[in-house]
Structure formats: structure tokens, C-alpha cells
Design a protein around this motif. Structure first.
Motif, mmCIF file in Angstrom:
data_model
loop_
_atom_site.group_PDB
_atom_site.id
_atom_site.type_symbol
_atom_site.label_atom_id
_atom_site.label_comp_id
_atom_site.label_asym_id
_atom_site.label_seq_id
_atom_site.Cartn_x
_atom_site.Cartn_y
_atom_site.Cartn_z
ATOM 1 N N GLY A 122 53.763 44.126 36.253
ATOM 2 C CA GLY A 122 52.425 43.533 36.136
ATOM 3 C C GLY A 122 51.588 43.618 37.389
ATOM 4 O O GLY A 122 50.460 43.112 37.418
ATOM 5 N N ASP A 123 52.083 44.263 38.449
ATOM 6 C CA ASP A 123 51.322 44.338 39.699
ATOM 7 C C ASP A 123 49.994 45.062 39.505
ATOM 8 O O ASP A 123 48.961 44.640 40.035
ATOM 9 C CB ASP A 123 52.148 45.040 40.782
ATOM 10 C CG ASP A 123 53.303 44.185 41.278
ATOM 11 O OD1 ASP A 123 53.275 42.959 41.023
ATOM 12 O OD2 ASP A 123 54.234 44.733 41.888
ATOM 13 N N ALA A 124 50.011 46.153 38.753
ATOM 14 C CA ALA A 124 48.767 46.886 38.511
ATOM 15 C C ALA A 124 47.800 46.063 37.677
ATOM 16 O O ALA A 124 46.594 46.046 37.934
ATOM 17 C CB ALA A 124 49.074 48.213 37.814
ATOM 18 N N VAL A 125 48.334 45.363 36.676
ATOM 19 C CA VAL A 125 47.498 44.509 35.826
ATOM 20 C C VAL A 125 46.862 43.400 36.654
ATOM 21 O O VAL A 125 45.693 43.057 36.465
ATOM 22 C CB VAL A 125 48.327 43.924 34.673
ATOM 23 C CG1 VAL A 125 47.502 42.936 33.861
ATOM 24 C CG2 VAL A 125 48.848 45.031 33.770
ATOM 25 N N ALA A 126 47.622 42.842 37.581
ATOM 26 C CA ALA A 126 47.113 41.739 38.403
ATOM 27 C C ALA A 126 45.898 42.150 39.216
ATOM 28 O O ALA A 126 45.065 41.301 39.571
ATOM 29 C CB ALA A 126 48.215 41.229 39.325
ATOM 30 N N ARG A 127 45.748 43.432 39.503
ATOM 31 C CA ARG A 127 44.624 43.883 40.322
ATOM 32 C C ARG A 127 43.288 43.807 39.596
ATOM 33 O O ARG A 127 42.236 43.926 40.228
ATOM 34 C CB ARG A 127 44.883 45.304 40.823
ATOM 35 C CG ARG A 127 45.961 45.376 41.902
ATOM 36 C CD ARG A 127 45.924 46.696 42.650
ATOM 37 N NE ARG A 127 46.437 47.800 41.858
ATOM 38 C CZ ARG A 127 47.724 48.152 41.802
ATOM 39 N NH1 ARG A 127 48.632 47.465 42.487
ATOM 40 N NH2 ARG A 127 48.102 49.169 41.060
ATOM 41 N N VAL B 57 42.464 41.078 37.941
ATOM 42 C CA VAL B 57 42.185 39.644 37.881
ATOM 43 C C VAL B 57 41.614 39.178 39.230
ATOM 44 O O VAL B 57 42.196 39.476 40.278
ATOM 45 C CB VAL B 57 43.471 38.852 37.558
ATOM 46 C CG1 VAL B 57 43.187 37.350 37.500
ATOM 47 C CG2 VAL B 57 44.075 39.332 36.235
ATOM 48 N N PRO B 58 40.491 38.470 39.242
ATOM 49 C CA PRO B 58 39.918 38.027 40.512
ATOM 50 C C PRO B 58 40.875 37.238 41.401
ATOM 51 O O PRO B 58 40.807 37.344 42.625
ATOM 52 C CB PRO B 58 38.722 37.160 40.073
ATOM 53 C CG PRO B 58 38.300 37.765 38.769
ATOM 54 C CD PRO B 58 39.574 38.191 38.108
ATOM 55 N N MET B 59 41.786 36.459 40.816
ATOM 56 C CA MET B 59 42.736 35.692 41.611
ATOM 57 C C MET B 59 43.866 36.549 42.168
ATOM 58 O O MET B 59 44.725 36.066 42.905
ATOM 59 C CB MET B 59 43.326 34.551 40.786
ATOM 60 C CG MET B 59 42.362 33.404 40.542
ATOM 61 S SD MET B 59 41.847 32.548 42.042
ATOM 62 C CE MET B 59 43.369 31.717 42.483
ATOM 63 N N GLU B 60 43.881 37.828 41.794
ATOM 64 C CA GLU B 60 44.832 38.819 42.311
ATOM 65 C C GLU B 60 46.284 38.519 41.954
ATOM 66 O O GLU B 60 47.204 38.944 42.645
ATOM 67 C CB GLU B 60 44.677 38.986 43.829
ATOM 68 C CG GLU B 60 43.289 39.479 44.224
ATOM 69 C CD GLU B 60 43.164 39.709 45.714
ATOM 70 O OE1 GLU B 60 44.072 39.307 46.477
ATOM 71 O OE2 GLU B 60 42.141 40.289 46.128
ATOM 72 N N ARG B 61 46.479 37.800 40.901
ATOM 73 C CA ARG B 61 47.814 37.584 40.358
ATOM 74 C C ARG B 61 47.689 37.198 38.903
ATOM 75 O O ARG B 61 46.643 36.701 38.463
ATOM 76 C CB ARG B 61 48.565 36.488 41.115
ATOM 77 C CG ARG B 61 48.037 35.061 40.903
ATOM 78 C CD ARG B 61 48.967 34.034 41.513
ATOM 79 N NE ARG B 61 48.487 32.668 41.391
ATOM 80 C CZ ARG B 61 48.727 31.870 40.350
ATOM 81 N NH1 ARG B 61 49.433 32.317 39.312
ATOM 82 N NH2 ARG B 61 48.272 30.629 40.328
ATOM 83 N N MET B 62 48.755 37.442 38.151
ATOM 84 C CA MET B 62 48.816 36.941 36.783
ATOM 85 C C MET B 62 49.188 35.464 36.822
ATOM 86 O O MET B 62 49.786 34.990 37.788
ATOM 87 C CB MET B 62 49.852 37.725 35.989
ATOM 88 C CG MET B 62 49.471 39.185 35.777
ATOM 89 S SD MET B 62 50.832 40.159 35.091
ATOM 90 C CE MET B 62 51.087 39.324 33.529
ATOM 91 N N ALA B 63 48.827 34.755 35.790
ATOM 92 C CA ALA B 63 49.218 33.344 35.701
ATOM 93 C C ALA B 63 50.720 33.246 35.482
ATOM 94 O O ALA B 63 51.374 34.182 35.030
ATOM 95 C CB ALA B 63 48.495 32.666 34.545
#
Length: 261
Positions: free
Chosen positions: A201-206, A208-214
Motif C-alpha cells: 500500500g505504499d504507492a497507494v498512500a502517496r 492521500v494527503p496524510m501520506e499514509r493509509m488509515a
């Protein structure tokens, strides 16, 4: 005015549907940690129930898509603890499916789980809450209700309906029972790990403005707020727990082009 610790839910009784794993288990654990008595349900008996510092949730088997089972679930919670203060309608979900070819049976099951079941359990909970000290109902929704993704037509429609249902019930059932909604975004859970790619999920997290998945605890803490005295005037709300959503595709494309240049 809220006095004492508003997040101390000792002697409160909480029902979490689908509360044996993933986000539901995290929600159940958060309420246990806050002192509440917690009932969880599922269609199959779990290997273990949520437990915090020796205090365990009570498991009741139930298929909440069945109106009768939903009513019996609420009755079981009241029979065990004498009251019901909070309902978290967490059970839901769907695999991706092609809208052009998906079967009517599939659509019916997804709508039943994600829209009808929360309605059925909420009706039963309201009956108990209005006769007692009132209560709080929290519906766990999805960002799909606002921003549909390919492969989620039935799920998106059901979750959009859940948001509308929340607002309608909030109008009808206040002031005794508050009804609110949480819009969840990308959540890192064990069962969803494969969906987000080999990088976890590292690529997906990029995106997201918070730079991480929940993580499930993010949703659990929002539930504590909506169940507590801190939100005593919050009714019919849609609380976004999605890290700010996702950057628009045009922004990501422009940023990527700039880096290449």
C-alpha cells in the motif's frame, strides 16, 4: 456541559456488527478500553473475540441481513446487559464485480448487507434506546458513496443509500437517538493487504494527503467521539476519516510530469 472524562464509557453497552475482525474488532476493542460492555456479532463463531485487559466482548451469532435475526441480536444484548446505548453498524463490504455482467443475486446480497442490514439493526436498537436513556447509532460508510470506483456499482449504491438513511433517521429519531455516519477511506487491514499491491500500500498512500493509509484504530477513535458526550449536539453528520481524500488525477499527473522534467 460535559463533566468528568467524556470518553469514560463505563456502564455503557455497545453493539458492534461485524465486530470480530478487522475494523469491527478495533472498534470493539476501543469501546472495551473505554470501559463499555461490548457485544459483537457475525455469521460464524470466531476463533477469538476482542479482548482488552482481561475484559472480553460477548459474541452473538447473527446474520444481520435477516430482520428477525437483527431484532434477536439487539434483544440478546439487552438481555445480557439490561440496556443498549450505542450501535455501530460496521458489517459490510463487497468484492469487485463488473456491473455489466454481475448477477441480480449478487446485487441483492450486497445491498442487503450494506444498506438493509444497518436499517434492520437500527430499527431494533431504536426501539430499545427510545424506551431508555436514548443512544447513539453510528453507521460505517465508505468514500465510495462520494467517489465511486470501477467494479463497485452495487456497493457504491448501497453505501450512498446508507449515507441518505443516516440523515433521514437523524431527522426522525432525534433528540432521543442520534444517528451519524463515518466516511472511511483507504484502510490498511490484513484482509485488504492484497488489494493494495505488493508494496503493502505504499504507492497507494502517496495519493492521500496524510501520506499514509488509515488503520482500523483511526475509525475506532472516531466512533468513540460520536458515542461520547463530546458529540452530544452532533446528529446527522458525515464524519470523514479518509486523510483528506485523494489528490485529483490531474494533480498527480502534473506532479509526475514535473518530476520527469
Amino acid at each position: 456541559m460535559v463533566t468528568g472524562n467524556p470518553l469514560d464509557l463505563t456502564r455503557r453497552v455497545v453493539l458492534v456488527t461485524g465486530g470480530t475482525k478487522g475494523i469491527g474488532a478495533a472498534i470493539a476493542e476501543a469501546f472495551l478500553d473505554a470501559g463499555a460492555d461490548v457485544v459483537v456479532c457475525g455469521r460464524t463463531v470466531p476463533d477469538a473475540v476482542p479482548t482488552v485487559r482481561g475484559r472480553a466482548a460477548v459474541f452473538v451469532p447473527a446474520d444481520v441481513r435477516d430482520p428477525g435475526a437483527a431484532g434477536r441480536l439487539v434483544d440478546a444484548a439487552v438481555e445480557r446487559f439490561g440496556r443498549l446505548d450505542v450501535l455501530v453498524n460496521n458489517a459490510g463490504g463487497s468484492p469487485d464485480a463488473d456491473a455489466a455482467t454481475v448477477s441480480p443475486r449478487f446485487v441483492e446480497k450486497i445491498v442487503a448487507l450494506n444498506l438493509l442490514a444497518p436499517f434492520y439493526v437500527a430499527q431494533a436498537a431504536h426501539r430499545v434506546m427510545r424506551a431508555g436513556a436514548g443512544g447513539s447509532i453510528i453507521n460505517i460508510g465508505s468514500v465510495s458513496a462520494h467517489d465511486p470506483q470501477p467494479g463497485t456499482a452495487a456497493y457504491t449504491a448501497a453505501k450512498a443509500g446508507l449515507l441518505g438513511l443516516t440523515r433521514a433517521l437523524a431527522l426522525e429519531w432525534a433528540p432521543a437517538v442520534r444517528v451519524n455516519h463515518i466516511t472511511t477511506g483507504l484502510i490498511r487491514t490484513e484482509s485488504a493487504a492484497a488489494v493494495y499491491g505488493a508494496d503493502g500500500g505504499d504507492a497507494v498512500a502517496r495519493v492521500v494527503p496524510m501520506e499514509r493509509m488509515a488503520v482500523p484504530a483511526d475509525v475506532a477513535r472516531a466512533c468513540l467521539f460520536l458515542a461520547s458526550g463530546l458529540s452530544g449536539y452532533v446528529n446527522g453528520a458525515d464524519l470523514a476519516v479518509h486523510g483528506g481524500g485523494e489528490f485529483p488525477a490531474r494533480y498527480l499527473a502534473a506532479r509526475s510530469a514535473g518530476r520527469r522534467g
